[in-house]
Design a protein around this motif. Structure first.
Motif, PDB file in Angstrom:
ATOM      1  N   GLY A 235       0.798  -1.217   0.000  1.00  0.00           N
ATOM      2  CA  GLY A 235       0.000   0.000   0.000  1.00  0.00           C
ATOM      3  C   GLY A 235       0.833   1.270   0.000  1.00  0.00           C
ATOM      4  O   GLY A 235       0.351   2.339  -0.403  1.00  0.00           O
TER       5      GLY A 235
ATOM      6  N   THR B  61      -3.070   2.940  -0.430  1.00  0.00           N
ATOM      7  CA  THR B  61      -3.718   2.924   0.877  1.00  0.00           C
ATOM      8  C   THR B  61      -4.448   4.245   1.078  1.00  0.00           C
ATOM      9  O   THR B  61      -4.024   5.293   0.560  1.00  0.00           O
TER      10      THR B  61
ATOM     11  N   SER C 140       1.289   4.272   7.974  1.00  0.00           N
ATOM     12  CA  SER C 140       1.077   2.949   7.379  1.00  0.00           C
ATOM     13  C   SER C 140       1.921   1.866   8.056  1.00  0.00           C
ATOM     14  O   SER C 140       1.800   0.697   7.696  1.00  0.00           O
TER      15      SER C 140
ATOM     16  N   TYR D 106      -4.426  -1.584  11.862  1.00  0.00           N
ATOM     17  CA  TYR D 106      -4.651  -1.685  10.419  1.00  0.00           C
ATOM     18  C   TYR D 106      -5.654  -2.805  10.171  1.00  0.00           C
ATOM     19  O   TYR D 106      -5.597  -3.854  10.822  1.00  0.00           O
TER      20      TYR D 106
END
Length: 575
Positions: A142, A149, A524, A533
């Motif tokens: 991602g 993402t 992330s 996540y």
């Protein structure tokens, strides 16, 4: 500090506390913060409306809507079918690389969801040795592109709000691919630390099944042994619920009473055996559905039924389906089936009605694992149009400089014109939570700027550095974002830290891009907690992991990821 600055600082701190306390209601916490700022006239009406239609935010919304059609194609399912080969090394390589690349261009949650069932039933690698690496590969994938993402797109929207031009499609790639390659090596070296065995039983899953003893049953007054309920094929009587009391363990001499609820555990495929006993009624049959054409589903994060009991969720009215059995990885379920509180990641076996497949709310609430094929999947020409249209949109944006917003506007129109997507589906799956979070976060950031709090924070950071390297401030921004990511999820972390990071960069008189990138990549970098996540939460349940598994496996990955990112960002985006 002025009164307004103290008020905004208090709202900001309360927002952080609220996000930590109410992790699954981030949109409400952010909305409350935005409304407080608006009510106190810290932000104007024009500013609020401007944030609501921020071009970066609208690009994110368009991407999410267009991705619905991609999820309905067979390409991810086809990919998963060719990943597993007799060689463990080749299987690991194929699976992780495929997940990484697919997640760079598609919703990584959908990628992981598609792989869940193939991984669970494969006979090459134990699922618990593969699911966690897959989640991490999806996270790393991602970070490779702007659309990989939602975190990157949220940061992009906040950058545009500050007057920037926004990111290009591959601006994240050099940093992301550097981290991905090295982290995948670390992941593969650590795989032996994950414990688990391949299922030797042929796809037998321990489901939780409830039946009711009708008052007319011939079983009443006889013992468990006398009724032949003790040694059933792959089904085990584990509890009896009688007048609200739980009887466990169940001994062979226990007697059956009217209206007893018998709780079995075992292979759901054998559930039809229970219908052979006089006066035993499955939970599903009580709602008017017979357990034929069983369909297995996984509850999605964010589903409307999460947090409700099976009875209060109103399955029959909502989905024209009834729960035959439930399974929760890593946790034993006890009590009445109808009183089990549904959690994200729960596996349900549903007895479905005739119009189940046409219900418009299925994809928002479930991942369909097997059973009846849904009528709204795309096949033939339509799925080719969806795929090649998506590729063409990205290619035109990269090669001509056309904004992603404009490209996806035309792509969405194309999907609607070719009936690959419907207006009803857009209404049903419009990402209202994401829109509220980002719009409210932009409003909070605007408030911080309006009262001069951002400049004050930048001055303080400059004072603390006292001539030391700007790199120290970059590390600080990264670490704060990383901690927030593990505590309050990735999107919320990016939205909270961005305005501070941006102001620090301006206050220090340096390029803002290293600080913006630090926020995006740190947001992330959720490798330690299963809750930071969505893909982590999905494999946490499916892989029967414990929190310590994430900590032991994730800390080396998180350390490596952070080291690489903090090294490469200043090289690609100099101060």
């Amino acid at each position: 500090m002025t009164i307004d600055q103290w008020i905004v600082l208090l709202i900001f701190i309360l927002t952080i506390v609220g996000l930590i306390k109410f992790q699954h209601q981030a949109e409400r916490v952010f909305a409350a913060a935005a409304l407080a700022c608006f009510a106190l006239n810290i932000v104007s009406t024009d500013q609020l409306l401007s944030n609501a239609v921020n071009p970066g935010l609208l690009t994110l919304i368009l991407l999410i809507i267009c991705s619905f059609s991609l999820e309905r194609t067979s390409y991810l399912r086809r990919l998963s079918s060719v990943l597993f080969v007799p060689s463990k090394k080749r299987t690991y390589f194929r699976t992780l690389i495929s997940t990484l690349l697919a997640s760079a261009f598609m919703n990584n949650t959908a990628v992981v969801a598609t792989l869940l069932n193939p991984v669970k039933i494969n006979k090459v690698i134990a699922p618990s040795r593969l699911l966690l690496p897959i989640s991490y590969a999806a996270i790393l994938g991602g970070t490779l592109t702007l659309i990989g993402t939602s975190t990157n797109l949220i940061v992009n929207s906040m950058l545009i709000e500050q007057g920037g031009t926004g990111f290009q499609f591959f601006d994240f790639f050099l940093v992301g691919i550097s981290a991905a390659i090295i982290c995948l090596i670390v992941i593969l070296l650590q795989v032996p630390r994950l414990k688990g065995q391949i299922e030797t039983n042929k796809d037998v899953r321990e489901y939780f099944v409830e039946v009711k003893v009708e008052p007319s049953s011939s079983l009443i007054g006889k013992s468990i042994t006398a009724n032949g309920l003790r040694n059933l094929d792959s089904l085990f009587l584990i509890e009896i619920i009688r007048d609200g009391r739980l009887i466990s363990p169940v001994t062979p001499s226990h007697t059956i009473y009217p209206n007893d609820k018998l709780i079995f555990s075992g292979d759901v495929k054998k559930v039809s055996i229970l219908e052979q006993f006089d006066g035993l009624t499955l939970f599903a049959k009580e709602t008017g559905l017979i357990a034929k054409n069983l369909t297995e589903v996984v509850i999605k994060p964010g589903s409307a039924v999460v947090g409700q009991t099976l009875k209060s969720a109103g399955f029959r009215a909502r989905f024209n389906a009834a729960v035959v059995a439930i399974r929760r990885e890593g946790e034993a379920i006890s009590g009445k089936l109808g009183e089990v509180v549904i959690q994200a990641g729960d596996f349900l076996v549903l007895a479905v009605g005739d119009d189940f497949a046409t219900r418009t709310n299925l994809s928002k609430n479930f991942y369909i694992l097997n059973g009846k094929k849904l009528d709204n999947v795309l096949t033939g020409l339509k799925e080719k149009l969806v795929l090649f249209g998506f590729i063409a949109t990205i290619a035109v944006s990269v090669m001509t400089g056309l904004s992603l917003f404009k490209g996806f506007v035309f792509y969405l129109a194309f999907l609607l014109a070719t009936h690959c997507l419907s207006i009803n589906e857009i209404k049903r799956r419009f990402p209202i939570e994401i829109w509220i979070i980002v719009m409210s976060a932009l409003t909070l950031a605007t408030s911080i700027d309006n009262v001069g709090l951002s400049s004050l924070m930048a001055e303080q950071v400059s004072y603390w550095l006292n001539g030391n390297s700007v790199y120290i401030a970059l590390i600080g921004v990264y670490l704060v974002t990383l901690i927030f990511t593990e505590l309050v999820t990735n999107n919320a972390a990016a939205a909270l830290v961005f305005p501070i990071a941006y102001s620090i960069a301006l206050g220090l008189g340096v390029n803002v891009m290293p600080f913006v990138m630090a926020v995006a990549f740190a947001a992330s970098g959720s490798f330690i907690s299963p809750y930071g996540y969505q893909t982590n939460l999905m494999v946490f349940n499916a892989g029967n992991y414990k929190l310590k598994d994430f900590v032991k496996f994730g800390v080396p990955v998180s350390f490596t990821y952070s080291l690489v990112v903090l090294t490469v960002i200043p090289l690609v985006f100099p101060f």
